[in-house]
Design an enzyme around this catalytic site. Structure first.
Site, short mmCIF file in Angstrom:
data_model
loop_
_atom_site.label_atom_id
_atom_site.label_comp_id
_atom_site.label_asym_id
_atom_site.label_seq_id
_atom_site.Cartn_x
_atom_site.Cartn_y
_atom_site.Cartn_z
CD GLU A 68 -0.98 0.23 3.77
OE1 GLU A 68 -0.81 -0.38 4.82
OE2 GLU A 68 -1.70 1.25 3.69
CG ASP A 109 0.38 -7.34 5.94
OD1 ASP A 109 0.89 -8.27 6.59
OD2 ASP A 109 0.75 -6.16 6.07
NE ARG A 132 5.60 -20.71 29.57
CZ ARG A 132 6.67 -21.50 29.51
NH1 ARG A 132 7.32 -21.64 28.37
NH2 ARG A 132 7.08 -22.16 30.56
NE ARG A 170 8.77 -8.61 6.00
CZ ARG A 170 8.93 -7.45 6.66
NH1 ARG A 170 7.90 -6.91 7.28
NH2 ARG A 170 10.08 -6.85 6.66
CD GLU A 229 1.97 -6.98 13.03
OE1 GLU A 229 3.01 -6.90 13.67
OE2 GLU A 229 1.91 -6.81 11.80
NE ARG A 248 1.58 -1.72 9.47
CZ ARG A 248 2.79 -1.44 9.95
NH1 ARG A 248 2.91 -0.80 11.08
NH2 ARG A 248 3.86 -1.79 9.28
O1 F6P Z 1 3.46 -5.07 5.53
C1 F6P Z 1 4.13 -6.25 5.79
C2 F6P Z 1 4.48 -6.37 7.26
O2 F6P Z 1 5.18 -7.58 7.43
C3 F6P Z 1 3.31 -6.28 8.24
O3 F6P Z 1 2.59 -7.47 8.40
C4 F6P Z 1 3.99 -5.84 9.50
O4 F6P Z 1 3.10 -5.16 10.35
C5 F6P Z 1 5.07 -4.93 9.01
O5 F6P Z 1 5.33 -5.31 7.66
C6 F6P Z 1 6.32 -4.98 9.83
O6 F6P Z 1 7.23 -4.10 9.27
P1 F6P Z 1 8.76 -3.98 9.69
O7 F6P Z 1 9.45 -5.20 9.24
O8 F6P Z 1 9.22 -2.76 8.96
O9 F6P Z 1 8.76 -3.81 11.17
#
Ligand code: F6P
Length: 342
Positions: free
Chosen positions: A103, A127, A265, A274, A221, A171
């Site tokens: 985005e 995402d 836990r 990723r 998250e 996010r």
């Molecule tokens: O947009 C991809 C993403 O992996 C999200 O799921 C996550 O919130 C964000 O990037 C984390 O970003 P960074 O690696 O910059 O902390």
């Protein structure tokens, strides 16, 4: 034509497969030339390039990450950012750009296209929250990684009669949590799209223990409790104004332990989702996106984003992909609720 390629935002498996598709078809079929821009929009902003030919893309199909590097640079927050990019493109003789991103990166591409830059976008993000495309590449890989983690956590949770909470990325959209939770047989799934009642979650967890099975809770998250504050590690913002998330899983474990009396836990999957090699689905999708993106550039069809519709790759205006986020519809969540606590 001389074409620049960049990858921006959070990296994801499949970026290299797109680059390979673009370059292989661009050179062998159309005879174009390529310039690799390093680190997202920072590359054209600062004139940071690297060679990008057939040799450079050999062997990269299964490789995670991006050979071009990435960053979250927002040109529109930098003084004379757009002018500097236009000047650098002119100096380097670059006629068109292929921007591969989510985005934020494609949001910049959308505005640049309006300002006359020849750009085509390719939708990337684990995402899966870009509009206009059924799937973004990287999502399938992230879901498979999370599913495998959940499968493994089931057996250890049961041995120790514990609640195990799996915090996944997401996010603003809970696609990873929803798909990994469904595929992994989670007992509760919590998404950013719907604030959760922690007492209700505790009831689901207790019910699961009554059935002699240990509960697995998958939480995105960005999920938040009712009337709660977003839980963050710190309040630092990136150049697109996003806070760094993380912490909801730990908070939930403390709450569930106190409410149920059973040990809880948390496992935070974080960037593991990723990293590494893309699944076959993501390799095919990325490759097809790359092939279609170079066709669009060759035909001069700028201001467009390639997108998956059913099994077809189509071209849509960039603004359709970036104007609004694709979040999980409530019906998809309700569908999954059947399994909660059972
Ligand atoms: O947009 C991809 C993403 O992996 C999200 O799921 C996550 O919130 C964000 O990037 C984390 O970003 P960074 O690696 O910059 O902390």
């Amino acid at each position: 034509m001389r074409i620049g390629v960049l990858t921006g935002g959070g990296d994801c498996p499949g970026l290299n497969a797109v680059i390979r598709g673009v370059v292989r078809k661009g050179i062998t079929v159309y005879g174009h030339e390529f310039v690799g821009f390093r680190d997202g929009w920072k590359g054209p902003l600062e004139g940071l390039t690297k060679p990008l030919g057939i040799q450079e893309v050999r062997g990269i199909l299964p490789r995670g990450g991006t050979i071009l590097g990435s960053s979250r640079t927002n040109l529109f927050k930098i003084e004379n950012g757009v002018e500097r990019v236009k000047q650098n493109l002119a100096d380097l003789g670059v006629d068109a750009l292929i921007a591969i991103g989510g985005e934020d990166t494609l949001g910049v591409a959308t505005k640049l296209a309006d300002l006359g830059v020849n750009v085509v976008g390719v939708p990337k993000t684990i995402d899966n929250d870009l509009n206009g495309t059924d799937y973004t590449f990287g999502f399938d890989t992230a879901v498979n990684i999370a599913m495998e983690a959940i499968d493994r956590l089931h057996t250890t949770a049961e041995s120790h009669h514990r609640t195990l909470i799996v915090e996944v990325m997401g996010r603003h959209a809970g696609w990873i949590a929803l798909h990994a939770g469904l595929a992994g047989g989670a007992n509760v799934i919590l998404l950013p799209e719907r604030n959760f009642d922690v007492d209700q979650v505790a009831t689901y967890v207790e019910k699961r223990f009554q059935h002699e099975y240990a509960p697995i809770v998958v939480v995105a998250e960005g999920a938040q409790p009712l009337e709660g504050q977003m839980v963050t590690q710190n309040q630092q913002l990136d150049s697109f104004g996003h806070v760094r998330l993380g912490g909801i899983g730990q908070w939930l474990a403390e709450q569930l332990e106190a409410k149920t009396g059973k040990e809880a836990r948390t496992v935070v999957l974080g960037h593991i989702q990723r990293g590494g090699t893309p699944t076959a689905f993501d390799r095919v999708l990325s490759t097809r996106f790359g092939l279609q993106a170079i066709d669009a550039v060759h035909e001069g069809d700028f201001g467009k984003m390639v997108a998956l519709r059913g099994t077809d790759i189509v071209r849509i205006p960039l603004i359709e992909g970036t104007g609004e986020l694709k979040t999980v519809p409530i019906e998809r969540y309700t569908e999954a609720e059947v399994f909660f606590g059972s």
